[in-house]
Design a protein around this motif. Structure first.
Motif, PDB file in Angstrom:
ATOM      1  N   PRO A  21       0.145  -5.537  -5.343  1.00  0.00           N
ATOM      2  CA  PRO A  21      -0.307  -4.219  -4.884  1.00  0.00           C
ATOM      3  C   PRO A  21      -0.721  -4.251  -3.408  1.00  0.00           C
ATOM      4  N   VAL A  22      -0.407  -3.181  -2.702  1.00  0.00           N
ATOM      5  CA  VAL A  22      -0.749  -3.072  -1.281  1.00  0.00           C
ATOM      6  C   VAL A  22      -1.650  -1.857  -1.098  1.00  0.00           C
ATOM      7  N   THR A  23      -2.811  -2.084  -0.523  1.00  0.00           N
ATOM      8  CA  THR A  23      -3.733  -0.992  -0.213  1.00  0.00           C
ATOM      9  C   THR A  23      -3.405  -0.466   1.183  1.00  0.00           C
ATOM     10  N   VAL A  24      -3.230   0.841   1.281  1.00  0.00           N
ATOM     11  CA  VAL A  24      -2.955   1.471   2.573  1.00  0.00           C
ATOM     12  C   VAL A  24      -4.232   2.171   3.013  1.00  0.00           C
ATOM     13  N   GLU A  25      -4.611   1.896   4.235  1.00  0.00           N
ATOM     14  CA  GLU A  25      -5.861   2.442   4.774  1.00  0.00           C
ATOM     15  C   GLU A  25      -5.593   3.474   5.860  1.00  0.00           C
ATOM     16  N   LYS A  26      -6.472   4.455   5.922  1.00  0.00           N
ATOM     17  CA  LYS A  26      -6.441   5.458   6.979  1.00  0.00           C
ATOM     18  C   LYS A  26      -7.825   5.462   7.606  1.00  0.00           C
ATOM     19  N   HIS A  27      -7.875   5.253   8.893  1.00  0.00           N
ATOM     20  CA  HIS A  27      -9.145   5.163   9.618  1.00  0.00           C
ATOM     21  C   HIS A  27     -10.046   4.091   9.002  1.00  0.00           C
ATOM     22  N   GLY A  28      -9.418   2.993   8.568  1.00  0.00           N
ATOM     23  CA  GLY A  28     -10.185   1.870   8.033  1.00  0.00           C
ATOM     24  C   GLY A  28     -10.656   2.022   6.601  1.00  0.00           C
ATOM     25  N   ARG A  29     -10.314   3.145   5.970  1.00  0.00           N
ATOM     26  CA  ARG A  29     -10.729   3.378   4.577  1.00  0.00           C
ATOM     27  C   ARG A  29      -9.514   3.367   3.662  1.00  0.00           C
ATOM     28  N   PRO A  30      -9.612   2.679   2.517  1.00  0.00           N
ATOM     29  CA  PRO A  30      -8.485   2.667   1.585  1.00  0.00           C
ATOM     30  C   PRO A  30      -8.218   4.063   1.028  1.00  0.00           C
ATOM     31  N   VAL A  31      -6.940   4.465   1.030  1.00  0.00           N
ATOM     32  CA  VAL A  31      -6.595   5.798   0.528  1.00  0.00           C
ATOM     33  C   VAL A  31      -5.587   5.767  -0.614  1.00  0.00           C
ATOM     34  N   VAL A  32      -4.690   4.790  -0.622  1.00  0.00           N
ATOM     35  CA  VAL A  32      -3.720   4.664  -1.711  1.00  0.00           C
ATOM     36  C   VAL A  32      -3.403   3.188  -1.944  1.00  0.00           C
ATOM     37  N   VAL A  33      -2.885   2.935  -3.132  1.00  0.00           N
ATOM     38  CA  VAL A  33      -2.368   1.605  -3.453  1.00  0.00           C
ATOM     39  C   VAL A  33      -0.911   1.787  -3.856  1.00  0.00           C
ATOM     40  N   VAL A  34      -0.048   0.987  -3.273  1.00  0.00           N
ATOM     41  CA  VAL A  34       1.375   1.029  -3.596  1.00  0.00           C
ATOM     42  C   VAL A  34       1.671  -0.183  -4.479  1.00  0.00           C
ATOM     43  N   ILE A  35       2.289   0.084  -5.635  1.00  0.00           N
ATOM     44  CA  ILE A  35       2.610  -0.996  -6.565  1.00  0.00           C
ATOM     45  C   ILE A  35       4.064  -0.901  -7.007  1.00  0.00           C
ATOM     46  N   ALA A  36       4.584  -2.005  -7.499  1.00  0.00           N
ATOM     47  CA  ALA A  36       5.953  -2.044  -8.004  1.00  0.00           C
ATOM     48  C   ALA A  36       6.055  -1.197  -9.271  1.00  0.00           C
ATOM     49  N   VAL A  37       7.243  -0.695  -9.538  1.00  0.00           N
ATOM     50  CA  VAL A  37       7.488   0.124 -10.729  1.00  0.00           C
ATOM     51  C   VAL A  37       7.102  -0.633 -11.998  1.00  0.00           C
ATOM     52  N   GLU A  38       7.432  -1.901 -12.052  1.00  0.00           N
ATOM     53  CA  GLU A  38       7.117  -2.697 -13.249  1.00  0.00           C
ATOM     54  C   GLU A  38       5.607  -2.759 -13.491  1.00  0.00           C
ATOM     55  N   ALA A  39       4.841  -2.923 -12.426  1.00  0.00           N
ATOM     56  CA  ALA A  39       3.381  -2.957 -12.551  1.00  0.00           C
ATOM     57  C   ALA A  39       2.858  -1.590 -12.994  1.00  0.00           C
ATOM     58  N   TYR A  40       3.428  -0.528 -12.449  1.00  0.00           N
ATOM     59  CA  TYR A  40       3.035   0.829 -12.827  1.00  0.00           C
ATOM     60  C   TYR A  40       3.311   1.075 -14.312  1.00  0.00           C
ATOM     61  N   GLU A  41       4.488   0.649 -14.765  1.00  0.00           N
ATOM     62  CA  GLU A  41       4.831   0.841 -16.175  1.00  0.00           C
ATOM     63  C   GLU A  41       3.890   0.056 -17.088  1.00  0.00           C
ATOM     64  N   ARG A  42       3.527  -1.173 -16.681  1.00  0.00           N
ATOM     65  CA  ARG A  42       2.568  -1.954 -17.481  1.00  0.00           C
ATOM     66  C   ARG A  42       1.219  -1.247 -17.546  1.00  0.00           C
ATOM     67  N   LEU A  43       0.783  -0.697 -16.413  1.00  0.00           N
ATOM     68  CA  LEU A  43      -0.488   0.035 -16.382  1.00  0.00           C
ATOM     69  C   LEU A  43      -0.447   1.255 -17.299  1.00  0.00           C
ATOM     70  N   CYS A  44       0.648   1.997 -17.241  1.00  0.00           N
ATOM     71  CA  CYS A  44       0.780   3.183 -18.090  1.00  0.00           C
ATOM     72  C   CYS A  44       0.784   2.795 -19.558  1.00  0.00           C
ATOM     73  N   HIS A  45       1.501   1.736 -19.892  1.00  0.00           N
ATOM     74  CA  HIS A  45       1.558   1.280 -21.285  1.00  0.00           C
ATOM     75  C   HIS A  45       0.171   0.824 -21.743  1.00  0.00           C
ATOM     76  N   SER A  46      -0.534   0.077 -20.893  1.00  0.00           N
ATOM     77  CA  SER A  46      -1.877  -0.387 -21.233  1.00  0.00           C
ATOM     78  C   SER A  46      -2.836   0.779 -21.412  1.00  0.00           C
ATOM     79  N   ALA A  47      -2.751   1.755 -20.517  1.00  0.00           N
ATOM     80  CA  ALA A  47      -3.633   2.923 -20.609  1.00  0.00           C
ATOM     81  C   ALA A  47      -3.357   3.697 -21.890  1.00  0.00           C
ATOM     82  N   ALA A  48      -2.090   3.837 -22.247  1.00  0.00           N
ATOM     83  CA  ALA A  48      -1.735   4.549 -23.480  1.00  0.00           C
ATOM     84  C   ALA A  48      -2.250   3.794 -24.695  1.00  0.00           C
TER      85      ALA A  48
END
Length: 70
Positions: A21-48
């Motif tokens: 995962p990569v955290t993207v910062e704006k003005h030194g503050r984290p605003v989003v995290v970019v993750i691979a599709v596979e990681a996103y799918e694992r997160l969605c499955h785990s959350a479900a």
């Protein structure tokens, strides 16, 4: 990674996010995290799975509560 670096190096951002995962910062503050599709799918499955388990636990608890009141 700064938002400016992410914008100008989008291909690099994608490559990095496929590894971890990569955290993207704006003005030194984290605003989003970019993750691979596979990681996103694992997160969605785990959350479900967690939501389903919580729902079943709540149903069991309600059932027990109803039995005590009867």
């Amino acid at each position: 990674m700064s938002a400016k670096d992410a914008k100008h190096g989008f291909g690099r951002l994608i490559d990095l996010a496929r590894m971890e995962p990569v955290t993207v910062e704006k003005h030194g503050r984290p605003v989003v995290v970019v993750i691979a599709v596979e990681a996103y799918e694992r997160l969605c499955h785990s959350a479900a799975s967690v939501a389903s388990s919580a729902s079943r636990s709540a149903e069991v608890a309600e059932g027990r509560k109803g039995m005590k009141q009867a």
